[in-house]
Structure formats: C-alpha cells, structure tokens
Design a protein around this motif. Sequence first.
Motif, PDB file in Angstrom:
ATOM      1  N   ALA A 173       1.019  -1.716  -0.283  1.00  0.00           N
ATOM      2  CA  ALA A 173       0.497   0.411   0.047  1.00  0.00           C
ATOM      3  C   ALA A 173       0.221   1.272   0.232  1.00  0.00           C
ATOM      4  CB  ALA A 173      -0.438   0.042   1.062  1.00  0.00           C
ATOM      5  N   SER A 174       2.134   1.341   1.073  1.00  0.00           N
ATOM      6  CA  SER A 174       3.107   2.296   0.574  1.00  0.00           C
ATOM      7  C   SER A 174       3.679   2.636  -0.865  1.00  0.00           C
ATOM      8  CB  SER A 174       4.023   2.160   1.951  1.00  0.00           C
ATOM      9  OG  SER A 174       4.453   3.186   2.095  1.00  0.00           O
ATOM     10  N   THR A 175       3.789   1.608  -1.725  1.00  0.00           N
ATOM     11  CA  THR A 175       4.471   1.440  -2.547  1.00  0.00           C
ATOM     12  C   THR A 175       3.649   2.191  -3.505  1.00  0.00           C
ATOM     13  OG1 THR A 175       5.677  -0.285  -2.247  1.00  0.00           O
ATOM     14  CG2 THR A 175       5.932  -0.055  -4.403  1.00  0.00           C
ATOM     15  N   LEU A 176       2.424   1.935  -3.566  1.00  0.00           N
ATOM     16  CA  LEU A 176       1.451   2.553  -4.320  1.00  0.00           C
ATOM     17  C   LEU A 176       0.988   3.417  -4.191  1.00  0.00           C
ATOM     18  CD1 LEU A 176      -0.915  -0.527  -4.367  1.00  0.00           C
ATOM     19  CD2 LEU A 176       0.827   0.141  -6.638  1.00  0.00           C
ATOM     20  N   GLY A 177       1.484   4.370  -2.967  1.00  0.00           N
ATOM     21  CA  GLY A 177       0.463   5.612  -2.735  1.00  0.00           C
ATOM     22  C   GLY A 177       0.299   6.125  -0.932  1.00  0.00           C
ATOM     23  N   TYR A 178      -0.061   5.019  -1.329  1.00  0.00           N
ATOM     24  CA  TYR A 178      -1.080   5.770   0.085  1.00  0.00           C
ATOM     25  C   TYR A 178      -0.427   5.624   0.847  1.00  0.00           C
ATOM     26  CZ  TYR A 178      -4.783   2.667  -2.472  1.00  0.00           C
ATOM     27  OH  TYR A 178      -5.554   2.294  -3.700  1.00  0.00           O
ATOM     28  N   ARG A 179      -1.044   7.056   2.047  1.00  0.00           N
ATOM     29  CA  ARG A 179      -0.984   7.492   3.493  1.00  0.00           C
ATOM     30  C   ARG A 179      -1.197   5.940   4.117  1.00  0.00           C
ATOM     31  NH1 ARG A 179      -4.486  10.665   5.342  1.00  0.00           N
ATOM     32  NH2 ARG A 179      -3.022  12.911   6.239  1.00  0.00           N
ATOM     33  N   VAL A 180      -0.622   5.527   4.757  1.00  0.00           N
ATOM     34  CA  VAL A 180      -0.688   3.761   5.966  1.00  0.00           C
ATOM     35  C   VAL A 180      -0.928   4.314   6.621  1.00  0.00           C
ATOM     36  CG1 VAL A 180      -0.183   1.717   5.763  1.00  0.00           C
ATOM     37  CG2 VAL A 180      -0.320   2.601   3.876  1.00  0.00           C
ATOM     38  N   VAL A 181      -1.633   3.658   7.701  1.00  0.00           N
ATOM     39  CA  VAL A 181      -1.583   3.731   9.099  1.00  0.00           C
ATOM     40  C   VAL A 181      -2.210   1.851  10.033  1.00  0.00           C
ATOM     41  CG1 VAL A 181      -2.383   4.162  11.779  1.00  0.00           C
ATOM     42  CG2 VAL A 181      -2.700   5.876   9.843  1.00  0.00           C
ATOM     43  N   LEU A 182      -0.944   1.583  10.334  1.00  0.00           N
ATOM     44  CA  LEU A 182      -0.465   0.697  10.699  1.00  0.00           C
ATOM     45  C   LEU A 182      -1.822  -0.116  12.747  1.00  0.00           C
ATOM     46  CD1 LEU A 182      -0.349  -2.284  10.630  1.00  0.00           C
ATOM     47  CD2 LEU A 182       1.926  -2.101  11.606  1.00  0.00           C
ATOM     48  N   VAL A 183      -2.725  -0.669  12.857  1.00  0.00           N
ATOM     49  CA  VAL A 183      -3.081  -0.340  13.867  1.00  0.00           C
ATOM     50  C   VAL A 183      -2.771  -1.182  14.828  1.00  0.00           C
ATOM     51  CG1 VAL A 183      -4.995  -0.044  15.597  1.00  0.00           C
ATOM     52  CG2 VAL A 183      -5.250   1.005  13.365  1.00  0.00           C
ATOM     53  N   ALA A 184      -1.776  -1.255  16.107  1.00  0.00           N
ATOM     54  CA  ALA A 184      -0.547  -1.405  16.521  1.00  0.00           C
ATOM     55  C   ALA A 184      -1.407  -2.565  17.868  1.00  0.00           C
ATOM     56  CB  ALA A 184      -0.297  -0.779  17.336  1.00  0.00           C
ATOM     57  N   ASP A 185      -2.603  -2.423  18.178  1.00  0.00           N
ATOM     58  CA  ASP A 185      -4.050  -3.274  18.851  1.00  0.00           C
ATOM     59  C   ASP A 185      -4.623  -4.136  18.680  1.00  0.00           C
ATOM     60  OD1 ASP A 185      -5.279  -0.844  19.049  1.00  0.00           O
ATOM     61  OD2 ASP A 185      -5.780  -0.955  20.670  1.00  0.00           O
ATOM     62  N   ALA A 186      -4.814  -3.826  17.079  1.00  0.00           N
ATOM     63  CA  ALA A 186      -5.893  -4.265  16.361  1.00  0.00           C
ATOM     64  C   ALA A 186      -5.023  -5.456  15.459  1.00  0.00           C
ATOM     65  CB  ALA A 186      -7.083  -3.485  15.858  1.00  0.00           C
ATOM     66  N   CYS A 187      -4.186  -5.598  15.706  1.00  0.00           N
ATOM     67  CA  CYS A 187      -3.490  -6.421  14.893  1.00  0.00           C
ATOM     68  C   CYS A 187      -2.828  -7.923  15.641  1.00  0.00           C
ATOM     69  CB  CYS A 187      -1.975  -6.369  14.302  1.00  0.00           C
ATOM     70  SG  CYS A 187      -2.600  -4.660  12.822  1.00  0.00           S
ATOM     71  N   ALA A 188      -2.728  -8.500  15.262  1.00  0.00           N
ATOM     72  CA  ALA A 188      -2.204 -10.061  16.045  1.00  0.00           C
ATOM     73  C   ALA A 188      -0.990 -10.952  15.124  1.00  0.00           C
ATOM     74  CB  ALA A 188      -3.330 -11.293  16.308  1.00  0.00           C
ATOM     75  N   ALA A 189      -0.016 -11.290  16.544  1.00  0.00           N
ATOM     76  CA  ALA A 189       0.748 -12.163  15.677  1.00  0.00           C
ATOM     77  C   ALA A 189       0.639 -13.342  16.719  1.00  0.00           C
ATOM     78  CB  ALA A 189       2.168 -11.373  15.675  1.00  0.00           C
ATOM     79  N   VAL A 190       2.006 -14.234  16.460  1.00  0.00           N
ATOM     80  CA  VAL A 190       1.742 -15.457  18.160  1.00  0.00           C
ATOM     81  C   VAL A 190       2.405 -15.392  19.079  1.00  0.00           C
ATOM     82  CG1 VAL A 190       1.737 -17.328  15.741  1.00  0.00           C
ATOM     83  CG2 VAL A 190       3.767 -16.285  16.592  1.00  0.00           C
ATOM     84  N   ASP A 191       3.532 -13.945  19.234  1.00  0.00           N
ATOM     85  CA  ASP A 191       3.728 -13.413  20.284  1.00  0.00           C
ATOM     86  C   ASP A 191       4.004 -12.125  20.024  1.00  0.00           C
ATOM     87  OD1 ASP A 191       6.506 -13.463  18.787  1.00  0.00           O
ATOM     88  OD2 ASP A 191       6.682 -14.981  19.266  1.00  0.00           O
ATOM     89  N   ASP A 192       5.026 -10.922  21.132  1.00  0.00           N
ATOM     90  CA  ASP A 192       4.934  -9.664  21.704  1.00  0.00           C
ATOM     91  C   ASP A 192       5.741  -9.650  20.595  1.00  0.00           C
ATOM     92  OD1 ASP A 192       2.918  -9.356  22.866  1.00  0.00           O
ATOM     93  OD2 ASP A 192       4.032  -9.357  24.380  1.00  0.00           O
TER      94      ASP A 192
END
Length: 221
Positions: A173-192
């Motif tokens: 999305a960044s490469t395509l020129g969008y302003r991007v916000v990743l929501v830190a507490d609304a994404c999930a991985a397997v560990d911190d």
Amino acid sequence: MQRRTHDWRIDERQYARHESRRGRRHAFEQLDPRRTALVVVDVVPFFVEQNEYAFGLVPRVNALATALRDAGGTVAWVVPGPSRRTAVDREFYGEEVAAAYSASGGSGPLRDRLWHELEVREDTDLLVEKSAASAFFPGRSPLPELLAERGIDTVVVTGTVTNVCCESTVRDASTLGYRVVLVADACAAVDDQDHNASLHVVYRSFGDVRPTSAVLELIGA
C-alpha cells in the motif's frame, strides 16, 4: 477463549528519529474519513481459533469499522483465497503446510468465511479475496481498483498475522502511494516479539503506527 492484547511498543529512539526529521511523532495527524478505508486482513477461523491475540482484536476491529462507516468511510474485509501451490511453496513449507495455507480462507460466500463475530455491512462494505500475502499486490486482489473507484487515499490496516499478511499489505500500500496507518492493538501475531518487530519496520519505513483509541480520535476529529 481469552481475549489478549499484545504488549506493543515503539522504541523511543524511533520516535525521536522521526521527530528530528519531520518535527512531529506521527506522520499523519489528520485524515478525511470519506477518503479512508479500514482494511481488515485475514480475520478468519483458521487464524483466530488458535490465537488468543487474534481473538482479542475483534472488538477493536468492530469499533473501527463502525466509526469509519458512520463517518462516510469504507470498510474492506479481505479473505485469503486459494493460493497457487507452486513447487516453490511445497519446497518451502512442505506439502502439508502448503496445503493448509492454501485452504486457510475456507470456501463459500466471503461473508461466511470471516470470523463470525465481525460486524459486516454487506450493503456498504467491500468483501474481497486475495491470492497473495498482500491485499495490494498487483493482480492478486481487486482491492486497489475498488479503493481507487471510491477515491481512497488513506488505508488503516488491521488483522492477522501482523508480521506476514498485515506487514505485506502495508508495504505494498505504501509503494502504491497510500497514506498508511497500522493499528498496533488491532493486529495479531503469535507473540509480542514478532508483533513488535513488524511495528518497528512499519513505523520506521512504511507508515504510521497508532492504537485503536488514537485512530478513533482521528476519525472523529
């Protein structure tokens, strides 16, 4: 299942680095909800059922979706489609895991393949399938074209897994020129550790990183 939230963080030295460059901590201090899309990546049973962090992001995703939709914005639900099980996939993952990932999005109508607690409005929201890690990789998802039709210039990314499909989506999305916000507490991985490594990479090079509360404030401003 318990709803867990990552103990997320951005190193102070990274905040200081950007503050010295642009004079502020966060790249995007405002957004136009009408030109913003919430992109919810891969919140499907395959990723939610065995991950307490993924289970825990659901209420935040719903809150963001409701707020943005009510403000005139777009909500896009992205579901994994059957991926191409190439010889490289089988070599890299092994036959069993390659097959599992290929089928991770399930089958049937897209709405039915999402996690059942998500609050979807099929009359207004976008539901799309992707056949790559990223929802913005050319030719592997209709999402970029659909967002272009709506005049979207900002994407707010949530979902699973932070360090795989969410990070891949942010990068493209960044490469395509969008302003991007990743929501830190609304994404999930397997560990911190995995989660925070992606937050570091994104904040440093590809987009802003904010908690749900801050994004809700931006939507309502």
